[in-house]
Design an enzyme around this catalytic site. Structure first.
Site, PDB file in Angstrom:
ATOM      1  N   HIS A 368       0.803  -1.224   0.000  1.00 22.92           N
ATOM      2  CA  HIS A 368       0.000   0.000   0.000  1.00 22.92           C
ATOM      3  C   HIS A 368       0.829   1.263   0.000  1.00 22.92           C
ATOM      4  O   HIS A 368       0.416   2.282  -0.529  1.00 22.92           O
ATOM      5  CB  HIS A 368      -1.023  -0.053   1.119  1.00 22.92           C
ATOM      6  CG  HIS A 368      -2.110  -1.002   0.766  1.00 22.92           C
ATOM      7  ND1 HIS A 368      -2.164  -2.275   1.263  1.00 22.92           N
ATOM      8  CD2 HIS A 368      -3.103  -0.892  -0.138  1.00 22.92           C
ATOM      9  CE1 HIS A 368      -3.186  -2.895   0.711  1.00 22.92           C
ATOM     10  NE2 HIS A 368      -3.777  -2.087  -0.140  1.00 22.92           N
ATOM     11  N   ARG A 475     -10.344   4.254  -2.540  1.00 22.34           N
ATOM     12  CA  ARG A 475      -9.996   3.436  -1.360  1.00 22.34           C
ATOM     13  C   ARG A 475     -10.293   4.249  -0.095  1.00 22.34           C
ATOM     14  O   ARG A 475      -9.447   4.990   0.383  1.00 22.34           O
ATOM     15  CB  ARG A 475      -8.520   3.067  -1.388  1.00 22.34           C
ATOM     16  CG  ARG A 475      -8.097   2.147  -2.533  1.00 22.34           C
ATOM     17  CD  ARG A 475      -6.611   1.843  -2.440  1.00 22.34           C
ATOM     18  NE  ARG A 475      -6.220   0.697  -3.229  1.00 22.34           N
ATOM     19  CZ  ARG A 475      -5.616   0.763  -4.416  1.00 22.34           C
ATOM     20  NH1 ARG A 475      -5.345   1.927  -4.964  1.00 22.34           N
ATOM     21  NH2 ARG A 475      -5.266  -0.350  -5.045  1.00 22.34           N
ATOM     22  N   ARG A 511     -15.163   2.425  -2.454  1.00 22.78           N
ATOM     23  CA  ARG A 511     -15.039   1.100  -1.865  1.00 22.78           C
ATOM     24  C   ARG A 511     -15.193   1.233  -0.357  1.00 22.78           C
ATOM     25  O   ARG A 511     -14.606   2.129   0.247  1.00 22.78           O
ATOM     26  CB  ARG A 511     -13.675   0.494  -2.185  1.00 22.78           C
ATOM     27  CG  ARG A 511     -13.509  -0.870  -1.533  1.00 22.78           C
ATOM     28  CD  ARG A 511     -12.264  -1.560  -1.975  1.00 22.78           C
ATOM     29  NE  ARG A 511     -11.078  -0.942  -1.407  1.00 22.78           N
ATOM     30  CZ  ARG A 511      -9.847  -1.333  -1.712  1.00 22.78           C
ATOM     31  NH1 ARG A 511      -9.661  -2.302  -2.585  1.00 22.78           N
ATOM     32  NH2 ARG A 511      -8.813  -0.761  -1.167  1.00 22.78           N
ATOM     33  N   GLU A 610     -11.717 -10.527  -5.708  1.00 27.03           N
ATOM     34  CA  GLU A 610     -10.336 -10.646  -5.245  1.00 27.03           C
ATOM     35  C   GLU A 610     -10.055 -12.040  -4.721  1.00 27.03           C
ATOM     36  O   GLU A 610      -8.915 -12.488  -4.699  1.00 27.03           O
ATOM     37  CB  GLU A 610     -10.079  -9.631  -4.126  1.00 27.03           C
ATOM     38  CG  GLU A 610     -10.241  -8.204  -4.587  1.00 27.03           C
ATOM     39  CD  GLU A 610     -10.053  -7.211  -3.458  1.00 27.03           C
ATOM     40  OE1 GLU A 610      -8.972  -6.630  -3.370  1.00 27.03           O
ATOM     41  OE2 GLU A 610     -11.005  -7.018  -2.676  1.00 27.03           O
ATOM     42  N   ASN A 633      -4.688  -7.280  -7.717  1.00 26.08           N
ATOM     43  CA  ASN A 633      -3.573  -7.376  -6.765  1.00 26.08           C
ATOM     44  C   ASN A 633      -3.812  -8.526  -5.802  1.00 26.08           C
ATOM     45  O   ASN A 633      -2.982  -9.422  -5.651  1.00 26.08           O
ATOM     46  CB  ASN A 633      -3.433  -6.087  -5.935  1.00 26.08           C
ATOM     47  CG  ASN A 633      -3.249  -4.867  -6.795  1.00 26.08           C
ATOM     48  OD1 ASN A 633      -2.878  -4.986  -7.951  1.00 26.08           O
ATOM     49  ND2 ASN A 633      -3.505  -3.701  -6.231  1.00 26.08           N
ATOM     50  N   ASP A 634      -4.954  -8.485  -5.129  1.00 29.96           N
ATOM     51  CA  ASP A 634      -5.253  -9.561  -4.193  1.00 29.96           C
ATOM     52  C   ASP A 634      -5.580 -10.854  -4.920  1.00 29.96           C
ATOM     53  O   ASP A 634      -5.158 -11.930  -4.506  1.00 29.96           O
ATOM     54  CB  ASP A 634      -6.414  -9.159  -3.275  1.00 29.96           C
ATOM     55  CG  ASP A 634      -5.914  -8.371  -2.082  1.00 29.96           C
ATOM     56  OD1 ASP A 634      -4.984  -8.856  -1.417  1.00 29.96           O
ATOM     57  OD2 ASP A 634      -6.419  -7.261  -1.840  1.00 29.96           O
ATOM     58  N   ARG A 644       1.694 -10.556  -1.136  1.00 35.68           N
ATOM     59  CA  ARG A 644       2.054  -9.408  -1.966  1.00 35.68           C
ATOM     60  C   ARG A 644       2.966  -8.416  -1.257  1.00 35.68           C
ATOM     61  O   ARG A 644       3.571  -7.563  -1.883  1.00 35.68           O
ATOM     62  CB  ARG A 644       0.785  -8.699  -2.473  1.00 35.68           C
ATOM     63  CG  ARG A 644      -0.091  -8.172  -1.381  1.00 35.68           C
ATOM     64  CD  ARG A 644      -1.454  -7.766  -1.909  1.00 35.68           C
ATOM     65  NE  ARG A 644      -1.528  -6.325  -2.116  1.00 35.68           N
ATOM     66  CZ  ARG A 644      -2.655  -5.661  -2.339  1.00 35.68           C
ATOM     67  NH1 ARG A 644      -3.789  -6.307  -2.424  1.00 35.68           N
ATOM     68  NH2 ARG A 644      -2.662  -4.378  -2.502  1.00 35.68           N
ATOM     69  N   CYS A 681      -9.396  -3.187 -11.484  1.00 38.06           N
ATOM     70  CA  CYS A 681      -8.811  -1.995 -10.848  1.00 38.06           C
ATOM     71  C   CYS A 681      -7.514  -2.278 -10.112  1.00 38.06           C
ATOM     72  O   CYS A 681      -7.074  -1.485  -9.298  1.00 38.06           O
ATOM     73  CB  CYS A 681      -9.827  -1.347  -9.907  1.00 38.06           C
ATOM     74  SG  CYS A 681     -10.341  -2.425  -8.561  1.00 38.06           S
TER      75      CYS A 681
HETATM   76  C1  PEP Z   1      -6.677  -5.169  -5.496  1.00 40.76           C
HETATM   77  O1  PEP Z   1      -6.569  -6.013  -4.614  1.00 40.76           O
HETATM   78  O2  PEP Z   1      -6.382  -5.370  -6.693  1.00 40.76           O
HETATM   79  C2  PEP Z   1      -7.182  -3.824  -5.182  1.00 40.76           C
HETATM   80  C3  PEP Z   1      -7.400  -2.952  -6.127  1.00 40.76           C
HETATM   81  O3  PEP Z   1      -7.344  -3.530  -3.868  1.00 40.76           O
HETATM   82  P1  PEP Z   1      -6.164  -3.096  -2.892  1.00 40.76           P
HETATM   83  O4  PEP Z   1      -4.925  -2.957  -3.725  1.00 40.76           O
HETATM   84  O5  PEP Z   1      -6.569  -1.816  -2.258  1.00 40.76           O
HETATM   85  O6  PEP Z   1      -6.101  -4.242  -1.939  1.00 40.76           O
HETATM   86 MG    MG Z   2      -7.447  -5.675  -2.649  1.00 41.63          MG
END
Ligand code: PEP
Ligand code: MG
Length: 755
Positions: A368, A475, A511, A610, A633-634, A644, A681
């Protein structure tokens, strides 16, 4: 009775100070030091061994051994008793050294007649870089106080050598001890941009200026005051939080509190002050010792504890310096922050005004802090092992957030090169800006929706600057993470309203709180979990603590009165979970109606995909959800079983792996069958080559960091979708580790702009 240190440690430290302040060559002073130590310890021999490059230990000074051996006696680190001290990081105290299996005889030193041996490590910043020894003819065990005294002296020595106070470190001509050498690091470029600036260390070790006390009683009183203030602050911090804590988490927090109250810790620091150190030096001395011991423990829990103690020691040093809390320091202009790790909230605390770039040892592309750095437009390089130890405040540093190159204390030619790169970068940004107002349409006429990710008010100007069609992912947890306390409903409401106002007629997808995993609130108590990525996160928290979700939704409903409200639920694993959250949202709408509050003209609720499980029930969820957004990402971290935030594995699998493409194809297919709205996203949306593949697989809406939109739009405007689709389709059945090379070659052949 064994002889006891002649003058006691305090007198010894005073004598050391005189030697340090004296004139003469570096070697001359080092020679005097060993003489003073030997006399004070009533030892016939005192020697200093320092580490050379190539894991070699060299005799640097001696009293008692053959002076000819100085700079000639060298041994490898694993060799002899001195090697044993290096290896264990602990004192070796032997009454008859030649009997020890590790004893190694060096005839040139003339050490045959000496039986007793005491060696202590010279430690700085948790690293052993030399050994201080004393030896006596008589076979005797050195007393506990003597070992303590030697450790204290070794610490002072460590600091002096490293600071160059004792002699010019450059004389050593070794990278480990020479602090001024230019160094180069190859990390991972996580947020684009080039910068040349000045190092500021985040959470710096409070610099201990004065090591030796003038007045021990006064230092003891300072130490006691600081410990008292620290304990109070820790108690307060731990009791003033409002999430409950149970089980193991409670134990860990209680252990942390117990450390702050630990009598042994306090006693060791008091002893170090009594031995002649200042309160600050005593904290460091005890901490160095503790860190070394704990970091060598095989038990990971114990190793983890080293961080707790580090944290406490830093806080204690700050109390001694007169500032109990970790107020973010005033940054000098053109700052490059360097740290081992940093949370997103901490980065935000620094603000972007004077911050040119960020260099972290532990950060991966989807952590993050990387996302926030991108949102702030701050170049970031992660995975740069060793940079936090090597960098000193005030050093010049050059950073390339694209290639991951970092130059610490660079020579003028490199600075020049980076300044040129910086100028080029600005040119390129201007080039992307030129497509800002052009539509994202492929050559064969397919319009792609490009949205941006955001999280704070400071992102909002990027909406116009990037030419994004709206905000595909807002976010909301970032607002919760930057504050000192949980934002109240009213604060949340006005924040969301400001965001909607700033977005004008462009859509915003809010979100709901995505907490847990690596996103924790600084003010909330949190139960520590073995696997936070798989733990109590996001919608799971929302369903277990419905008040949190309901208050947030209430704030959103009021903020969006008269407009369309788009709500996105994070980390949904199953349809039932989504439905349960939707019931809570509906209750809030109902409540608003009953209270005759102005409501949004429409409320759309979406689910983030996710958790892989949801991919298998996509058709079903599309009946309940108004839209679905893939959080790649998740999703990919869970699909590939990769943490990650762990740089060792975060890059192990490429996002353009055949499995990713197959999975996205499956998801797109299900969404089409269900006639639902789908977007993506995660970070991959912002990489032009990845985005090309995603569009080829059928995605038509992508949400990304605003800084990436120009590049992605240029790629789209240069591609022929029908040709890309055909090519990507063929790739899905491959077995390569990554399809990046094939996609890159294809793009080049087709004249698709990938920058
Ligand atoms: C993701 O997981 O791809 C996402 C966009 O959420 P975050 O990166 O905030 O966990
Ligand atoms: Mg995520």
């Amino acid at each position: 009775m064994p002889p006891v240190a002649a003058g006691g440690p305090r007198i010894l430290l005073r004598r050391l100070r005189e030697v340090m302040a004296g004139q003469g060559s570096a070697q001359g002073r080092l020679d005097k030091l060993v003489t003073v130590i030997a006399a004070n310890m009533v030892a016939e021999v005192c020697s200093i061994y320092l580490r050379r490059a190539g894991k070699v230990l060299e005799l640097f000074a001696t009293e008692g051994l053959n002076p000819e051996a100085v700079h000639r006696t060298r041994m490898t680190e694993g060799e002899g008793l001195v090697g044993l001290v290096i290896e264990t990081g602990e004192a070796v105290n032997l009454s008859n050294a030649p009997d020890h299996p590790r004893f190694s005889y060096r005839p040139e030193t003339g050490e045959d007649p000496y039986h007793s041996f005491l060696g202590v490590p010279i430690v700085r910043g948790g690293q052993v870089f030399g050994v201080l020894t004393v030896q006596n003819r008589a076979a005797r065990q050195y007393a506990e106080e003597e070992v303590e005294a030697m450790q204290t002296v070794a610490m002072v020595l460590a600091e002096l050598v490293a600071q160059g106070t004792l002699f010019d470190v450059a004389e050593l001509d070794e990278p480990e001890l020479s602090a001024d050498k230019p160094l180069q690091f190859k990390g991972e470029g996580l947020s684009d941009g080039v910068a040349v600036g000045t190092v500021v260390l985040h959470e710096p070790r409070v610099k201990v200026e004065k090591m030796i006390a003038d007045d021990a009683e006064e230092e003891l009183a300072r130490l006691e005051d600081a410990i008292g203030a620290l304990r109070e602050a820790v108690d307060e911090m731990l009791s003033s939080s409002d999430l409950d804590l149970k089980g193991e988490g409670r134990e860990i927090i209680e252990a942390y509190r117990a450390f702050a109250h630990d009598q042994g810790w306090r006693q060791r620091m008091r002893d170090a002050v009594r031995a002649g150190l200042t309160a600050e030096a005593a904290v460091e001395r005890v901490q160095d010792d503790m860190r070394l011991r704990l970091s060598r423990a095989s038990d990971p829990i114990l190793r983890e504890r080293a961080h707790d103690f580090d944290d406490l020691a830093r806080r204690l040093l700050r109390h001694l310096a007169g500032s109990g809390h970790n107020a973010m320091q005033e940054l000098p202009p053109a700052t490059v922050l360097v740290a081992r790790a940093m949370g997103p909230a901490e980065l935000l605390d620094y603000g972007r005004d004077r911050l040119l770039a960020l260099v972290l040892e532990e950060a991966a592309s989807t952590s993050h802090v990387a996302i926030v750095a991108k949102a702030m437009g701050v170049p970031l390089v992660g995975s740069t092992n060793g940079v936090a130890d090597a960098a000193r405040p005030g050093d010049t540093i050059a950073v390339d957030g694209e290639t991951g190159e970092v130059h610490l204390r660079p020579p003028p030619e490199i600075v020049f090169l980076f300044e040129n790169k910086q100028a080029l970068h600005i040119d390129r940004a201007a080039h992307f800006a030129s497509v800002r107002d052009l539509p994202a349409v492929t050559k064969d006429g397919v319009r792609i929706k490009l949205l941006m990710n955001a999280g704070l008010m400071l992102d909002m100007p990027n909406l116009a600057a990037s030419g994004a069609d709206g905000i595909g992912l807002f976010r909301t947890e970032l607002q919760f993470m930057v504050g000192e306390t949980m934002p109240r409903m009213q604060d949340q409401m006005s924040f969301y309203r400001d965001v909607l106002d700033a977005a004008g007629d462009k859509p915003v997808v809010f979100r709901t709180l995505d907490l847990g995993g690596d996103k924790v609130l600084p003010y909330a108590r949190w139960e520590r979990e073995e696997n936070p990525e798989l733990g109590w996160r996001a919608i799971r928290i929302a369903l277990d603590r419905p008040a949190l979700l309901r208050i947030q939704v209430r704030a959103m409903l009021q903020a969006a009165a008269g407009r369309i409200l788009r709500i996105l639920l994070p980390m949904v694993s199953e349809v039932a979970e989504f439905n349960a959250a939707r019931v809570l949202i509906d209750k809030e709408i109902e409540r608003g109606r009953l209270l005759s509050q102005p409501l949004p003209k429409q409320v759309l609720v979406g689910a983030m995909l996710e958790v892989p499980a949801l991919a298998f029930t996509l058709r079903q969820i599309m009946r309940s959800a108004d839209f679905v957004s893939i959080g790649s990402n998740d999703l990919l971290s869970l699909v590939f079983a990769v943490d990650r935030t762990n740089p060792r594995v975060a890059r192990r699998y490429d996002t353009l792996n055949p499995a990713t493409l197959a999975l996205i194809r499956l998801i797109v297919g299900s969404a089409r069958e269900a006639g639902g709205t789908l977007s993506l996203c995660g970070e991959m949306a912002g990489h032009p080559l990845d985005a090309m593949a995603l569009i080829g697989l059928g995605l038509r809406t992508l949400s990304m960091s605003p800084g990436q939109i120009g590049q992605v739009k240029m790629m789209i405007r240069s591609m022929n979708l029908a040709v890309v689709e055909k090519f990507v389709d063929k790739l899905c059945g491959r077995t390569d580790h990554s399809l990046r090379p094939q996609l890159a070659a294809f793009a080049a052949g087709q004249g698709i702009v990938i920058k």
